[in-house]
Scaffold this active site. Structure first.
Site, PDB file in Angstrom:
ATOM      1  N   ARG A  88     -15.132  -6.814   1.829  1.00 52.72           N
ATOM      2  CA  ARG A  88     -15.307  -8.025   2.646  1.00 52.72           C
ATOM      3  C   ARG A  88     -15.812  -9.197   1.802  1.00 52.72           C
ATOM      4  O   ARG A  88     -16.539 -10.062   2.286  1.00 52.72           O
ATOM      5  CB  ARG A  88     -16.224  -7.790   3.840  1.00 52.72           C
ATOM      6  CG  ARG A  88     -15.724  -6.681   4.769  1.00 52.72           C
ATOM      7  CD  ARG A  88     -14.293  -6.855   5.231  1.00 52.72           C
ATOM      8  NE  ARG A  88     -14.094  -7.856   6.259  1.00 52.72           N
ATOM      9  CZ  ARG A  88     -14.029  -7.595   7.560  1.00 52.72           C
ATOM     10  NH1 ARG A  88     -14.133  -6.358   7.972  1.00 52.72           N
ATOM     11  NH2 ARG A  88     -13.819  -8.560   8.425  1.00 52.72           N
ATOM     12  N   GLY A  90     -13.291 -10.657  -0.279  1.00 55.52           N
ATOM     13  CA  GLY A  90     -12.027 -11.302  -0.652  1.00 55.52           C
ATOM     14  C   GLY A  90     -11.258 -10.619  -1.773  1.00 55.52           C
ATOM     15  O   GLY A  90     -10.213 -11.122  -2.199  1.00 55.52           O
ATOM     16  N   GLU A 114       2.990   1.034   3.485  1.00 57.70           N
ATOM     17  CA  GLU A 114       2.694   1.962   4.582  1.00 57.70           C
ATOM     18  C   GLU A 114       1.187   1.950   4.794  1.00 57.70           C
ATOM     19  O   GLU A 114       0.431   2.010   3.824  1.00 57.70           O
ATOM     20  CB  GLU A 114       3.083   3.417   4.220  1.00 57.70           C
ATOM     21  CG  GLU A 114       4.439   3.609   3.591  1.00 57.70           C
ATOM     22  CD  GLU A 114       5.570   3.405   4.555  1.00 57.70           C
ATOM     23  OE1 GLU A 114       5.325   3.439   5.770  1.00 57.70           O
ATOM     24  OE2 GLU A 114       6.695   3.181   4.085  1.00 57.70           O
ATOM     25  N   ASN A 119      -6.076   2.854  10.412  1.00 58.79           N
ATOM     26  CA  ASN A 119      -6.805   2.419   9.215  1.00 58.79           C
ATOM     27  C   ASN A 119      -7.238   0.962   9.406  1.00 58.79           C
ATOM     28  O   ASN A 119      -6.403   0.092   9.664  1.00 58.79           O
ATOM     29  CB  ASN A 119      -5.899   2.548   7.979  1.00 58.79           C
ATOM     30  CG  ASN A 119      -6.649   2.279   6.679  1.00 58.79           C
ATOM     31  OD1 ASN A 119      -7.663   1.599   6.665  1.00 58.79           O
ATOM     32  ND2 ASN A 119      -6.125   2.819   5.583  1.00 58.79           N
ATOM     33  N   TYR A 125      -3.952  -6.674   6.323  1.00 58.51           N
ATOM     34  CA  TYR A 125      -2.515  -6.954   6.276  1.00 58.51           C
ATOM     35  C   TYR A 125      -2.105  -7.940   7.367  1.00 58.51           C
ATOM     36  O   TYR A 125      -1.228  -8.784   7.149  1.00 58.51           O
ATOM     37  CB  TYR A 125      -1.728  -5.643   6.372  1.00 58.51           C
ATOM     38  CG  TYR A 125      -2.080  -4.681   5.246  1.00 58.51           C
ATOM     39  CD1 TYR A 125      -2.118  -5.129   3.942  1.00 58.51           C
ATOM     40  CD2 TYR A 125      -2.386  -3.353   5.492  1.00 58.51           C
ATOM     41  CE1 TYR A 125      -2.465  -4.280   2.899  1.00 58.51           C
ATOM     42  CE2 TYR A 125      -2.731  -2.488   4.463  1.00 58.51           C
ATOM     43  CZ  TYR A 125      -2.771  -2.963   3.167  1.00 58.51           C
ATOM     44  OH  TYR A 125      -3.116  -2.125   2.136  1.00 58.51           O
TER      45      TYR A 125
END
Ligand SMILES: CC(C)(COP(=O)(O)OP(=O)(O)OC[C@H]1O[C@@H](n2cnc3c(N)ncnc32)[C@H](O)[C@@H]1OP(=O)(O)O)[C@@H](O)C(=O)NCCC(=O)NCCS
Length: 160
Positions: A88, A90, A114, A119, A125
């Site tokens: 966390r 960056g 994938e 998760n 993402y």
């Protein structure tokens, strides 16, 4: 007050980077889910054309890595990990953007990955502009034999 985020130093490495990768791998992935790779799997893939390893360091100490591959106009993020103590801040996003830029430079128009269903990495993402394009049932096999689905995510690299 939140401390300032120091950007990581990113550099590409070959098999010489593997000891660092394996230490981070052991710290970063919960063995319950079967997402981590063995050293021989990493060694094997690094010998293939189009595969590259990126290391992230903070103050010259290992903080994370990305393993990626490009085949013609498609790239794949094979592994991405940041040490728990460095999360966390960056670093994951910096690695991801570095991989996206390198993949584009190598001719890729799309970047795939994938991610195990459930998760929390999915948050990264989503924040980085990936979208789900499919599900692979039972893609990961956990330590106790339990199967876990994977979502296939895609990010277009030819539009900004
Ligand atoms: C996934 C991982 C690489 C993220 O690394 P990171 O350095 O913590 O990520 P960043 O700090 O760059 O996160 C950037 C943004 O992504 C999102 N994000 C990252 N981790 C998240 C989490 N656990 N939950 C929700 N959102 C998250 C947030 O929007 C975050 O921005 P913010 O911190 O300002 O809210 C790291 O958690 C990790 O190594 N996990 C274990 C290994 C793994 O599962 N790898 C992915 C396999 S597909």
């Amino acid at each position: 007050m939140t401390p300032p985020r120091e950007p990581p130093t990113l550099c590409d490495a070959g098999v010489d980077g593997l000891p660092e990768v394996m230490t981070t791998m052991a710290d970063a992935f919960d063995p319950v889910f079967g997402e981590a790779w063995t050293q021989s799997q990493c060694l094997g893939i690094l010998s293939l054309p189009g595969v590259w390893l990126t290391l992230a360091r903070i103050d010259d100490r290992p903080a994370g890595f990305a393993l990626s591959r490009v085949v013609i106009d498609e790239a794949e993020l094979l592994l991405l990990a940041v040490r728990p103590a460095d999360r966390r801040a960056g670093i994951g996003l910096a690695l991801l953007e570095h991989v996206a830029h390198a993949a584009r430079t190598r001719g890729a128009r799309r970047l795939f990955l994938e991610v195990r269903s459930g998760n929390p990495a999915r948050g990264l993402y989503d924040a980085a502009g990936f979208r789900a394009v499919g599900t692979r049932q039972g893609y990961y096999r956990g330590r106790d034999g339990t199967a876990h689905d994977a979502h296939t995510l895609e990010r277009r690299l030819d539009i900004r």
